[in-house]
Write a protein that holds these residues in place. Structure first.
Motif, PDB file in Angstrom:
ATOM      1  N   LEU A 248      31.159  27.456 -28.876  1.00 43.13           N
ATOM      2  CA  LEU A 248      29.734  27.193 -28.946  1.00 43.13           C
ATOM      3  C   LEU A 248      29.031  26.856 -27.706  1.00 43.13           C
ATOM      4  N   LEU A 249      28.085  27.783 -27.338  1.00 47.16           N
ATOM      5  CA  LEU A 249      27.683  27.840 -25.954  1.00 47.16           C
ATOM      6  C   LEU A 249      25.811  27.600 -26.154  1.00 47.16           C
ATOM      7  N   ILE A 250      25.788  25.978 -25.970  1.00 44.58           N
ATOM      8  CA  ILE A 250      24.333  25.735 -26.211  1.00 44.58           C
ATOM      9  C   ILE A 250      23.538  25.750 -24.926  1.00 44.58           C
ATOM     10  N   ALA A 251      22.445  26.399 -24.883  1.00 39.71           N
ATOM     11  CA  ALA A 251      21.534  26.497 -23.691  1.00 39.71           C
ATOM     12  C   ALA A 251      20.324  25.675 -24.208  1.00 39.71           C
ATOM     13  N   GLY A 252      19.662  25.591 -25.322  1.00 37.21           N
ATOM     14  CA  GLY A 252      18.395  25.402 -25.605  1.00 37.21           C
ATOM     15  C   GLY A 252      17.484  26.038 -24.568  1.00 37.21           C
ATOM     16  N   SER A 253      16.379  25.526 -23.842  1.00 39.93           N
ATOM     17  CA  SER A 253      15.701  26.185 -22.794  1.00 39.93           C
ATOM     18  C   SER A 253      16.657  26.560 -21.391  1.00 39.93           C
ATOM     19  N   GLY A 254      17.881  25.823 -21.350  1.00 41.36           N
ATOM     20  CA  GLY A 254      18.373  26.416 -20.311  1.00 41.36           C
ATOM     21  C   GLY A 254      17.967  25.920 -18.896  1.00 41.36           C
ATOM     22  N   ASN A 255      17.229  24.808 -18.925  1.00 38.58           N
ATOM     23  CA  ASN A 255      16.891  24.180 -17.555  1.00 38.58           C
ATOM     24  C   ASN A 255      15.899  25.242 -16.953  1.00 38.58           C
ATOM     25  N   ASP A 256      14.992  26.058 -17.951  1.00 38.44           N
ATOM     26  CA  ASP A 256      14.072  26.907 -17.518  1.00 38.44           C
ATOM     27  C   ASP A 256      12.830  26.761 -18.113  1.00 38.44           C
ATOM     28  N   LYS A 257      11.952  26.248 -17.394  1.00 42.67           N
ATOM     29  CA  LYS A 257      10.513  25.629 -17.833  1.00 42.67           C
ATOM     30  C   LYS A 257       9.761  26.740 -18.553  1.00 42.67           C
ATOM     31  N   ASP A 258       9.996  27.901 -18.076  1.00 39.77           N
ATOM     32  CA  ASP A 258       9.217  29.197 -18.743  1.00 39.77           C
ATOM     33  C   ASP A 258       9.788  29.512 -20.250  1.00 39.77           C
ATOM     34  N   ALA A 259      11.061  29.246 -20.118  1.00 41.08           N
ATOM     35  CA  ALA A 259      11.583  29.493 -21.482  1.00 41.08           C
ATOM     36  C   ALA A 259      11.337  28.251 -22.386  1.00 41.08           C
ATOM     37  N   PHE A 260      11.099  27.029 -22.015  1.00 42.41           N
ATOM     38  CA  PHE A 260      10.739  25.958 -22.940  1.00 42.41           C
ATOM     39  C   PHE A 260       8.891  26.024 -23.240  1.00 42.41           C
ATOM     40  N   ASP A 261       8.143  26.551 -22.431  1.00 46.28           N
ATOM     41  CA  ASP A 261       6.806  26.856 -22.687  1.00 46.28           C
ATOM     42  C   ASP A 261       6.788  27.870 -23.805  1.00 46.28           C
ATOM     43  N   ALA A 262       7.658  28.991 -23.575  1.00 46.49           N
ATOM     44  CA  ALA A 262       7.667  30.089 -24.747  1.00 46.49           C
ATOM     45  C   ALA A 262       8.346  29.601 -25.862  1.00 46.49           C
ATOM     46  N   GLY A 263       8.961  28.627 -25.965  1.00 48.65           N
ATOM     47  CA  GLY A 263       9.733  27.921 -27.199  1.00 48.65           C
ATOM     48  C   GLY A 263      10.949  29.151 -27.475  1.00 48.65           C
ATOM     49  N   THR A 264      11.483  29.573 -26.516  1.00 50.11           N
ATOM     50  CA  THR A 264      12.706  30.280 -26.500  1.00 50.11           C
ATOM     51  C   THR A 264      13.992  29.441 -26.223  1.00 50.11           C
ATOM     52  N   PHE A 265      14.405  29.019 -27.274  1.00 51.81           N
ATOM     53  CA  PHE A 265      15.705  28.166 -27.343  1.00 51.81           C
ATOM     54  C   PHE A 265      16.940  29.027 -27.572  1.00 51.81           C
ATOM     55  N   LYS A 266      18.217  28.963 -27.107  1.00 54.22           N
ATOM     56  CA  LYS A 266      19.273  29.961 -27.043  1.00 54.22           C
ATOM     57  C   LYS A 266      20.497  29.041 -27.506  1.00 54.22           C
ATOM     58  N   THR A 267      21.325  29.573 -28.367  1.00 54.22           N
ATOM     59  CA  THR A 267      22.837  29.407 -28.424  1.00 54.22           C
ATOM     60  C   THR A 267      23.578  30.568 -28.788  1.00 54.22           C
ATOM     61  N   SER A 268      24.682  30.565 -28.181  1.00 55.60           N
ATOM     62  CA  SER A 268      25.758  31.718 -28.459  1.00 55.60           C
ATOM     63  C   SER A 268      27.017  31.336 -28.792  1.00 55.60           C
ATOM     64  N   LEU A 269      27.593  32.011 -29.704  1.00 57.33           N
ATOM     65  CA  LEU A 269      28.960  31.754 -30.061  1.00 57.33           C
ATOM     66  C   LEU A 269      29.875  32.787 -29.333  1.00 57.33           C
ATOM     67  N   PHE A 270      30.787  32.191 -28.518  1.00 51.68           N
ATOM     68  CA  PHE A 270      31.790  33.126 -27.771  1.00 51.68           C
ATOM     69  C   PHE A 270      32.990  33.142 -28.596  1.00 51.68           C
ATOM     70  N   ASP A 271      33.734  34.277 -28.693  1.00 54.79           N
ATOM     71  CA  ASP A 271      34.882  34.643 -29.138  1.00 54.79           C
ATOM     72  C   ASP A 271      35.867  34.891 -27.957  1.00 54.79           C
ATOM     73  N   PRO A 272      36.682  34.094 -27.612  1.00 57.74           N
ATOM     74  CA  PRO A 272      37.349  34.231 -26.464  1.00 57.74           C
ATOM     75  C   PRO A 272      38.565  35.320 -26.984  1.00 57.74           C
ATOM     76  N   VAL A 273      38.921  35.706 -28.065  1.00 58.62           N
ATOM     77  CA  VAL A 273      40.082  36.695 -28.411  1.00 58.62           C
ATOM     78  C   VAL A 273      39.419  37.976 -28.267  1.00 58.62           C
ATOM     79  N   ALA A 274      38.104  38.086 -29.011  1.00 63.73           N
ATOM     80  CA  ALA A 274      37.592  39.439 -29.064  1.00 63.73           C
ATOM     81  C   ALA A 274      36.723  39.749 -27.707  1.00 63.73           C
ATOM     82  N   ASN A 275      36.442  38.506 -27.034  1.00 65.80           N
ATOM     83  CA  ASN A 275      35.484  38.720 -26.033  1.00 65.80           C
ATOM     84  C   ASN A 275      34.152  39.218 -26.286  1.00 65.80           C
ATOM     85  N   THR A 276      33.929  38.541 -27.340  1.00 64.91           N
ATOM     86  CA  THR A 276      32.253  38.956 -27.976  1.00 64.91           C
ATOM     87  C   THR A 276      31.255  37.875 -27.883  1.00 64.91           C
ATOM     88  N   TYR A 277      30.119  37.759 -28.280  1.00 61.30           N
ATOM     89  CA  TYR A 277      29.146  36.883 -28.280  1.00 61.30           C
ATOM     90  C   TYR A 277      28.139  37.395 -29.539  1.00 61.30           C
TER      91      TYR A 277
END
Length: 819
Positions: A248-277
């Motif tokens: 589980l790769l959690i970014a939230g706003s990712g230390n990006d003030k523009d993303a915070f202001d836009a309410g753009t919060f992100k998380t991605s699930l990485f599969d290291p076997v299939a190399n997919t997100y």
């Protein structure tokens, strides 16, 4: 076969014996490694036992030379040299006809007759025996060059046998300071035991010279890094390994003030076997939250970012007062009830009962919170004030809080931003009693910003290492100090360990002098070593350092010169052990605000040293404390372990641990003895692996500890959907400053530098930036005045030159006039 163990030795004149009823907990304190292996044919390797066939008798005693009659306790016994031998013409028979306690055994003399042993190695011990009693154990002593002869461990209980049978076991790793060992079979029940043909061979000397000790530079010595072709789709601030093997790769706003202001919060699930997100909807800004796996594999996320510290210094970072649970079965975040306070940069530690204690960080008003959070796993909620116990102490940001085997928390001194806390810089916190006790010895306590602390393998040893760190407000460069502490000692004190190895900078320049690094990562590996990688010279994300090493807890040494990650890993980087034994690294957030989203994968040297052993079956994946759990393997192995999956951010993972599993072996069938102490292995999912004599680990299998009636089962969060319309009044009298009688404020003025604001000026709610736009120093007060700042009292050092007339107040009229 039954579990084995030991009882505490008595006075040196009386030897200890193996008791029949043993707890698994004492197993773990008995050994530093894992012992028995499958019985195998006698080896052609050199037998290190003198007079192994008992054929040569000592003149005066007429007992086999280099052996002695040994034992202790209230019992009636006889020793007989008999011609009923397995080979040759002599064996020794010991018989007990009455027993209250104690044992009797034939042992090698504690003299030059005792076989020599080399620290760090393991030995195969075997003998032939026949017995009329089931009460027999192979017992092992060692000679410590400081303490003398000491009891070491009981290795196994061979089954009763009327005919000659052979038993063989492998010792744990020989501890430092050991030069000889002695051993034999102990009889601790009424009956007779006859032994013959003793053998001891070195099991860990490779057939060929180790190329890594003679200048080898191949991947079998240095490991190998590869950079994935697909970049991560998010700014991965947090990495959490799930029990399905995905990250589980959690970014939230990712230390990006523009993303915070836009309410753009992100998380991605990485599969290291299939190399997919896989994109995961993210309901709030989990940037700089706390997180930990719960006993059922869900992930508790505490706090995050309520607001940014703006470049014009009008707003400081503020802690989010929320709690969420990520469920790997649904790939959804579900909100919990609110914690008592906001937390930005909190730590979360899993406790032995399945609950979570979270503390530290910044509150909703940017001040340092002193409020503890207690998440009850059984009730599936944060406890209210009065049930969540408080010490009203400020622990800093991401304080490294490691659970000890007695249920207390050890604050190691590792933290993020600013000076260390008052006192010695490290302490033991008894959450239940509310007491805090300083622990001495940590060097440069005020320069441990984004150092990393690890509970070393095995967790049963209770040794903690703290590596590196810095503080740009105290010293321009990070240091390379490493400190080690034994928390089982009567009065634990940090002591110096070998310094971090040095690396190079991007231009190839080598580090010199005392230059070390911050932002480093340290990852426990299944062979019981710790990979150290990544980092930078400065705490403001400058000058990445390319260096990696392997720390061996058994020898307290670093193996320098490992292959280095091609991607710089500084601020907001992390490293995670994957179930297949590889290590994943991600993240780099330089001071210019960019973020490197490349992913690197490291194959440690053990993956280049031959075929891997395999766990071919696991009898069950739900493990109860204090039990033996059966597995099968495809060939002999020398140790087994459980590793808790990573939940890491900002060089901090206080829950990382490696739990030793002593083994009872019958061919390729192994019974693994799990501790009965949940404070050593908090309930949850773990990676189970075995390691062969070459140090090569298997691919891990997932098992869950404490799942059958020992912790609560998963619950439905019935109240969660009501939170959107329900106004939060829980703890209102505390959060709004109206305190219960006898309590203290929930927040404190934080030390300088914890949140991007220089609190050396003005009041706690004023945020003078650490870094000003490029301008002459004399113009800074004018710039601040344009942003709404007025005259501010100076608390301590005037590092920005704002008090030009030296009257103790910054940006007064005189300061504005002095150009």
């Amino acid at each position: 076969m039954r579990p084995y163990g030991f009882r505490r030795p008595r006075a040196r004149t009386r030897r200890p014996r193996r008791t029949r009823l043993l707890t698994v907990l004492t197993l773990f304190t008995a050994s530093l490694g894992l012992a028995p292996i499958a019985a195998q044919p006698a080896s052609a390797a050199t037998n290190l036992v003198d007079n192994p066939g008992l054929e040569i008798l000592d003149g005066p005693s007429q007992f086999p030379q280099c052996f002695e009659k040994s034992g202790w306790g209230d019992n009636d016994f006889t020793f007989t040299v008999t011609d009923d031998a397995h080979s040759g013409s002599r064996a020794v028979r010991v018989e007990l006809t009455r027993r209250v306690d104690g044992d009797r055994k034939t042992m090698m003399l504690e003299s030059d007759c005792a076989p020599s042993a080399v620290p760090g190695r393991q030995y195969d011990l075997s003998l032939w025996y026949k017995s009329t009693s089931p009460d027999v154990a192979v017992t092992l002593f060692r000679h410590d060059t400081t303490a003398g002869w000491v009891y070491w461990t009981d290795l196994t209980t061979p089954p009763q046998s009327a005919d000659w049978a052979r038993t063989e076991v492998r010792t744990p790793v020989v501890p430092d300071g050991t030069d000889r060992i002695t051993w034999g079979a102990s009889l601790y029940g009424v009956g007779a035991l006859t032994t013959d043909d003793y053998a001891m061979t070195d099991a860990t000397v490779p057939a060929d010279p180790d190329p890594c000790t003679t200048g080898g530079t191949g991947p079998e010595c240095r490991g190998e890094w590869t950079v994935q072709s697909t970049e991560a789709p998010v700014r991965a601030i947090h990495s959490v390994l799930l029990h399905n093997g995905k990250v589980l790769l959690i970014a939230g706003s990712g230390n990006d003030k523009d993303a915070f202001d836009a309410g753009t919060f992100k998380t991605s699930l990485f599969d290291p076997v299939a190399n997919t997100y896989t994109d995961i909807p993210t309901p709030d800004d989990f940037f700089c939250a706390g997180h930990v796996q719960l006993p059922d594999g869900r992930v508790l996320v505490i706090g995050g970012n309520k607001d940014y510290a703006l470049p014009d210094a009008s707003v400081g970072y503020k802690g989010l007062k929320t709690g969420y649970i990520f469920d790997p079965d649904t790939n959804r975040y579900v909100r919990t009830n609110d914690p008592l306070a906001g937390h930005w940069y909190p730590s979360a530690t899993a406790m032995g009962n399945g609950d979570v204690i979270a503390l530290g960080g910044l509150a909703e008003d940017s001040s340092g919170t002193v409020v503890n959070e207690h998440f009850s796993y059984a009730q599936n909620k944060f406890l209210p004030l009065g049930e969540a116990k408080q010490a009203w102490a400020f622990w800093g940001l991401y304080p490294s809080m490691i659970l000890l085997q007695d249920g207390r928390l050890f604050y190691t001194g590792s933290h993020v931003f600013g000076n260390g806390l008052s006192g010695t810089g490290a302490s033991v916190y008894d959450y239940d009693a509310g007491t805090i006790t300083d622990v001495p010895g940590l060097r440069k306590k005020d320069e441990r910003d984004q150092s990393m602390s690890v509970l070393l393998p095995p967790a049963q040893d209770q040794k903690v290492i703290t590596m590196g760190g810095g503080n740009h407000t105290v010293s321009p460069d990070a240091h390379r100090l490493v400190d080690l502490i034994d928390m089982k000692a009567a009065a634990p004190v940090y002591g110096p360990a070998p310094d971090l190895p040095q690396g190079t900078y991007e231009d190839g320049t080598a580090q010199t002098g005392d230059e070390g690094k911050v932002y480093l990562s340290a990852v426990i590996l299944p062979d019981g070593k710790v990979l150290e990688t990544g980092g930078a010279l400065h705490t403001y994300r400058e000058d990445p350092v390319y260096e990696a090493s392997m720390y061996d807890p058994a020898t307290n040494t670093f193996q320098a010169g490992l292959a280095t990650d091609p991607v710089p890993r500084t601020y907001h980087s992390s490293a995670t052990l994957l179930p297949d034994g590889r290590v994943m690294t991600i993240g780099d957030n330089p001071g210019d605000g960019s973020f490197d989203q490349r992913v690197s994968i490291y194959k440690p040297p053990y993956l280049f040293k031959g075929a891997r052993p395999q766990i071919t079956s696991v009898a069950g994946t739900d493990w109860t404390y204090g039990t033996a759990q059966r597995i099968t393997v495809d060939r002999p192995v020398v140790k087994a372990s459980l590793i808790r999956p990573a939940a890491v951010t900002h060089s901090s993972d206080p829950n990382q641990r490696y739990v030793d599993l002593p083994m009872t072996v019958d061919g390729n069938t192994i019974d693994l003895n799990l501790t009965s102490n949940p404070d050593l292995a908090p309930p949850g999912w773990y990676m189970l692996s075995v390691v062969d004599a070459n140090g090569v680990p298997s691919v891990s299998r997932w098992v869950r500890i404490g799942s059958e009636g020992q912790v609560a089962t998963a619950r439905v969060q019935a109240f969660a959907e009501e939170l959107a319309t329900e106004s939060s009044t829980q703890g209102q009298d505390v959060h709004e400053g109206h305190m219960h009688p006898g309590t203290v404020a929930e927040s404190v003025e934080i030390p300088e530098g914890y949140d991007g604001c220089d609190h050396a000026y003005g009041t706690i709610d004023q945020c003078v930036p650490w870094t000003f736009p490029k301008m002459p120093r004399a113009q800074r007060c004018t710039w601040l005045k344009e942003k709404g700042y007025g005259r501010m009292e100076v608390h301590g050092r005037d590092r920005h030159g704002l008090d030009r007339d030296k009257d103790g107040f910054a940006c007064g009229k005189a300061d504005l006039r002095k150009r």
